[in-house]
Write a protein that holds these residues in place. Structure first.
Motif, short mmCIF file in Angstrom:
data_model
loop_
_atom_site.label_atom_id
_atom_site.label_comp_id
_atom_site.label_asym_id
_atom_site.label_seq_id
_atom_site.Cartn_x
_atom_site.Cartn_y
_atom_site.Cartn_z
N LYS A 1 86.55 37.03 13.08
CA LYS A 1 85.36 36.93 14.29
C LYS A 1 85.88 36.56 15.47
CE LYS A 1 81.68 37.87 14.82
NZ LYS A 1 80.31 37.95 15.51
N ASN A 2 86.83 35.35 15.37
CA ASN A 2 87.38 34.91 16.59
C ASN A 2 88.48 35.84 17.36
OD1 ASN A 2 86.24 32.61 16.32
ND2 ASN A 2 87.74 31.47 15.19
N THR B 1 83.28 42.53 14.92
CA THR B 1 81.58 42.59 15.22
C THR B 1 81.03 42.20 13.97
OG1 THR B 1 82.29 44.61 16.44
CG2 THR B 1 79.97 44.11 16.15
N PRO C 1 71.47 36.60 24.05
CA PRO C 1 72.99 36.55 23.56
C PRO C 1 73.87 35.94 24.48
CG PRO C 1 72.06 38.75 23.79
CD PRO C 1 70.86 37.63 24.28
N ALA C 2 74.98 35.41 24.22
CA ALA C 2 75.99 35.01 24.88
C ALA C 2 76.49 35.98 25.96
CB ALA C 2 77.32 34.36 24.09
N ILE D 1 78.96 38.54 24.73
CA ILE D 1 78.76 39.03 23.28
C ILE D 1 79.17 40.68 23.22
CG2 ILE D 1 76.59 40.10 23.97
CD1 ILE D 1 75.67 38.91 21.20
N SER E 1 82.88 41.24 21.37
CA SER E 1 83.03 41.59 19.98
C SER E 1 82.52 42.73 19.54
CB SER E 1 82.35 40.28 19.16
OG SER E 1 80.70 40.55 19.65
N LYS F 1 79.18 41.80 31.12
CA LYS F 1 78.64 40.44 30.65
C LYS F 1 77.04 41.15 30.27
CE LYS F 1 81.18 36.89 32.25
NZ LYS F 1 81.41 35.86 33.65
N VAL G 1 76.10 37.60 14.79
CA VAL G 1 76.38 36.89 15.91
C VAL G 1 75.61 35.67 16.09
CG1 VAL G 1 76.51 39.08 17.40
CG2 VAL G 1 74.22 38.09 16.58
N ASP H 1 76.91 32.88 16.03
CA ASP H 1 77.45 32.05 17.05
C ASP H 1 77.49 32.64 18.55
OD1 ASP H 1 79.00 34.06 16.31
OD2 ASP H 1 81.05 33.21 16.40
N GLN H 2 77.28 33.67 18.68
CA GLN H 2 76.98 34.10 20.15
C GLN H 2 75.54 34.50 20.71
OE1 GLN H 2 79.48 37.36 18.01
NE2 GLN H 2 80.30 37.75 20.22
N CYS H 3 74.96 33.76 19.98
CA CYS H 3 73.49 34.10 20.16
C CYS H 3 72.48 33.03 19.98
CB CYS H 3 73.06 35.17 19.15
SG CYS H 3 71.55 36.38 19.92
#
Lengths: 121, 697
Positions: free
Chosen positions: A95-96, A100, B162-163, B166, B169, B205, B230, B232-234
């Protein structure tokens, strides 16, 4: 337009299984046997997705993800990693690096398609 | 197909097993070689992964435990021992057997499987007990976990933010929303509040967030699963609406859905517009009531002074309204200047304030003008009495029907319409509608009809006065016009040109002067009155069937929809409603016309007024000028200017007493930068040109 997916796995049978499933579902599939092979074939088509294993010789999945992310053309390309580690460690590492999503092996063809749909529609 | 895959898998697995064997043997020689350890791990890992996909679950489970041991070794938590090598080799043989369950000689002895696993477990326990054992236990327990499906439909409010990063990724949030909406009935609202001004937008972005109203049988966990990649991104918030089921009835959900949809449609500016509309209609109600009260008071005061009293009291109100409209006009002008300054500065803050001011100003303007609007119905009803009295006087039977009484017009326009309408209706009854016996002879009903209708058409109101009388006789009009020297005997005239002759001063075809007609107020006065309202008048008639007179009036006198043009440094506004087209006038065209002010447009000769000459504007004529072609009383007349700038809606300002007699100018307006632009009275300009042309010939 037909979407192109690259499947990267050192196991020919997994690769074959993945590409069979994807071709049946109407995708254009490019196969690569490891990270290095994948990078060499990455410009054969305008990819919509990469499905990659993590444990591979030559260049492993994490390294491949990092390499692809550094390419301007594929900065935002969806990448799904195949993982057997249900531990978070490897998944988080991927992930890092910019993956996706992931799919945990073993998986059934329909599970693979469901994850792909989630990522590229 | 699947069989061929399976065959491929078996072949590959056999290869891997051979590789595993040789690697293990090497590893026995050099147990610390990390490359060899990794190779072993990879071989086991691949066998495990692919066997699961081809239905060799026994291999998967078996290999998994062994693979875990090698994972520990790889991480340096375990060391290679002879026991491990032995057990792995045994495991390798066991896997080989598992690959061919159908053959007799390779019959899998489950006891051996268990023994091997036991051996591995012992190794792990001995060397690094706790971690390994735990892990082996837990991994498989999760696999068989099944969810109990709950089929209760629930409503959730889901907020997804979302971050900004995002996209990096490879995630497309829309895909996740699509997935979510497949869960059931849903409403998705996008929130664009965080989108920065254009020049600060980073296309890489994500600035959008979403609110989703979802009705589904899925659980919160299912919804969370959609966003698993997601998490950790959301920022994800899932709220179950009404968990106690108070609103579970279908109709309630529909109501709620509608409410949310309405809110979604109604953005902030719209709410403001609604408020302005509400306020303006409120003020109109107050105004109408006040007028009605005044009317009533005046009626009570006595019939004799009725008219003047009514007018005077309304005039007071109108002045106040005019003042308000004037002030709003000033505001519009200042706001236009603010806009120019803001755009010149490129400062996002000022631009957004200027836009806000613009919106409010236009709303204010609309509502101020709206206050002046009154339904034409009150005027219409006055004519009922007129028609009744008149038909009695003339021994005719006439009924008045009306239509569109609710159509609104500027109060000033309505006031000034009164006299022309009376005149037209009189004419219709006197000249148009025949006597009852005459009508019967013609096979018409005894009672004639005069129909008064009003309709709004864009920025104009059309008022039609229609009678089913005798209609006008073109020949009689022509004859009379010839006598008066208005037309030549050879002149070809179109129908509308013939009918428009009746608007000429002193023109009357009435054979006898009655009390009603021929009292000195001719149709020319009607025309002038309508034109002073920036309106136009048109006549159409069918002999024996009746006459229709159409008045076209602007909705309001305070605002003019104009075409802004310039000549040198001077700006002019032409009423857009009359403009038909704009064409170029080159010096070639001027030469071809031999000094006459005419231009050939697609084979049609159109006369023009050179505004530069007319207003004595200094400066050189451009080599290519523009001709604005306007329709004046059915005639096309051009006006030559330097440049056509564009549409310009503006508040009309009168020029005051001093300039009252300036011909060809009906008012002025102030442009955004403070410049004054004169509003042209194109009808007068065209008439003046015509008169001068005639006298010079």
């Amino acid at each position: 337009m037909t979407k192109s997916i690259m499947t990267v796995d050192d196991s020919a049978s997994v690769r074959q299984m993945v590409s069979f499933t994807l071709r049946e579902a109407g995708y254009n599939v490019i196969e690569a046997s490891d990270g290095k092979d994948a990078v060499s074939k990455i410009n054969l088509a305008d990819l919509n997705l990469i499905v990659t294993d993590l444990n591979m010789p030559n260049m492993d999945g994490i390294e491949l993800i990092k390499t692809v992310r550094s390419m301007p053309k594929y900065k935002f390309l969806p990448i799904i990693m195949l993982t057997t580690e249900s531990q978070n460690e490897k998944k988080m590492e991927g992930k890092n690096a910019g993956a996706t999503g992931w799919i945990v092996k073993p998986f059934k063809p329909e599970q693979l398609l469901a994850v792909i749909k989630k990522v590229i529609g | 197909m699947i069989d061929s895959h399976r065959q491929a898998f078996i072949e590959e697995a056999e290869e891997l097993l051979l590789e595993l064997e040789s690697t293990l043997l090497e590893l026995e020689e050099s147990p610390t070689d990390t490359e060899l350890i990794a190779k072993t791990f990879r071989a086991l890992h691949t066998i495990k992964g692919s066997s699961a996909m081809f239905g060799y679950d026994d291999i998967t489970m078996f290999t998994h435990d062994i693979e875990n041991v090698y994972d520990f070794i790889r991480k340096g938590e375990l060391k290679i021992t002879k026991d491990i090598i032995d057990s792995t080799l045994a495991a390798k043989d066991q896997i080989h057997k598992m690959l061919h369950p159908e053959s007799e000689e390779n019959k899998v002895d489950e006891n051996i499987t268990r023994q091997i696993l036991e051996a591995f477990r012992n190794i792990v326990n001995n060397q690094k007990a706790i971690n390994a054992a735990d892990d082996v236990q837990t991994t498989f327990s999760t696999k068989t976990e099944t969810k109990t499906a709950e089929l209760v439909i629930k409503e959730y409010l889901i907020s997804v933010k979302p971050a900004q990063a995002i996209f990096v990724s490879g995630t497309n949030p829309l895909m996740l929303l699509n997935e979510l909406t497949e869960f059931g009935e849903s409403i998705v609202l996008a929130n664009f509040d965080q989108i920065p001004p254009l020049e600060r937008i980073d296309a890489e972005k994500c600035y959008t967030s979403w609110e989703i109203l979802l009705k589904t049988s899925k659980s919160v966990d299912d919804i969370k699963d959609v966003f698993i990649f997601v998490d950790d991104q959301c920022e994800l918030k899932i709220t179950e609406i009404d968990p106690e089921g108070k609103l579970r009835k279908e109709e309630d959900f529909q109501d709620f859905k509608k409410l949310v949809a309405d809110i979604a449609k109604t953005k902030y500016p719209d709410i403001k517009m609604l408020l302005v509309e509400f306020e303006s209609s409120l003020s109109q109600i107050v105004f109408n009531q006040a007028t009605q009260f005044e009317n009533k008071k005046n009626k009570d005061a006595g019939e004799g002074h009725h008219d003047s009293d009514l007018n005077s009291s309304i005039r007071v109100n109108a002045e106040k309204l005019d003042e308000l409209v004037n002030l709003v006009g000033e505001l519009v002008t200042i706001q236009a200047r603010l806009n120019q300054i803001a755009l010149g500065n490129q400062d996002q803050n000022i631009i957004s304030v200027a836009e806000e001011v613009e919106r409010i100003t236009w709303s204010l303007r609309d509502s101020a003008l709206n206050i002046r609007m009154l339904p034409i119905g009150t005027t219409f009803s006055k004519f009922k009495r007129l028609v009744r009295d008149l038909s009695k006087e003339l021994g005719k039977e006439v009924e008045l029907t009306t239509d569109g009484a609710e159509t609104e017009l500027d109060k000033t326009v309505i006031e000034k319409l009164n006299d022309p309408l009376i005149h037209i209706i009189r004419n219709s009854i006197d000249h148009g509608v025949e006597s009852p016996s005459e009508r019967e002879n013609k096979g018409k009903t005894r009672t004639g009809n005069v129909h008064l209708s009003a309709t709004q058409s864009g920025g104009n109101v059309l008022i039609k006065i229609q009678d089913d009388g005798a209609g006008m006789d073109k020949d009689v009009i022509k004859e009379k016009a010839l006598k008066m020297g208005l037309i030549n005997e050879n002149g070809e005239l179109s129908d509308s040109e013939i009918y428009s002759l009746i608007f000429t001063a002193g023109f009357s075809t009435a054979k006898k002067v009655t009390n009603v007609s021929g009292r000195g107020v001719g149709m020319d006065v009607v025309r002038r009155a309508i034109e002073s309202l920036r309106g136009s008048i048109e006549v159409s008639s069918k002999k024996g069937l009746g006459t229709t007179i159409t008045l076209k009036l602007p909705l309001t006198l305070a605002i003019i929809d104009g075409l802004l043009v310039n000549i040198s440094d001077e700006f002019f506004v032409l009423p857009l409603s009359s403009v038909e087209e704009c064409i170029e006038l080159s010096s070639d065209d001027i030469e071809k016309a031999h000094g006459r002010h005419i231009v050939n447009i697609r084979g049609e000769i159109v006369p023009y007024v050179n505004l530069r000459e007319r207003f004595n504007i200094t400066g050189e004529r451009l080599s290519i000028e523009q001709v604005v072609v306007a329709n004046i009383k059915g005639m096309r007349v051009g006006f030559v200017v330097d440049k056509v700038i564009g549409q310009h809606q503006t508040v009309l300002k009168t020029l005051g007493k001093v300039y009252k007699n300036v011909e060809g100018v009906s008012g002025a307006t102030i442009l955004g930068d403070g410049t004054v632009a004169l509003i042209l009275d194109i009808i007068r300009l065209a008439e003046k040109e015509e008169v001068e042309e005639r006298s010079s010939n």
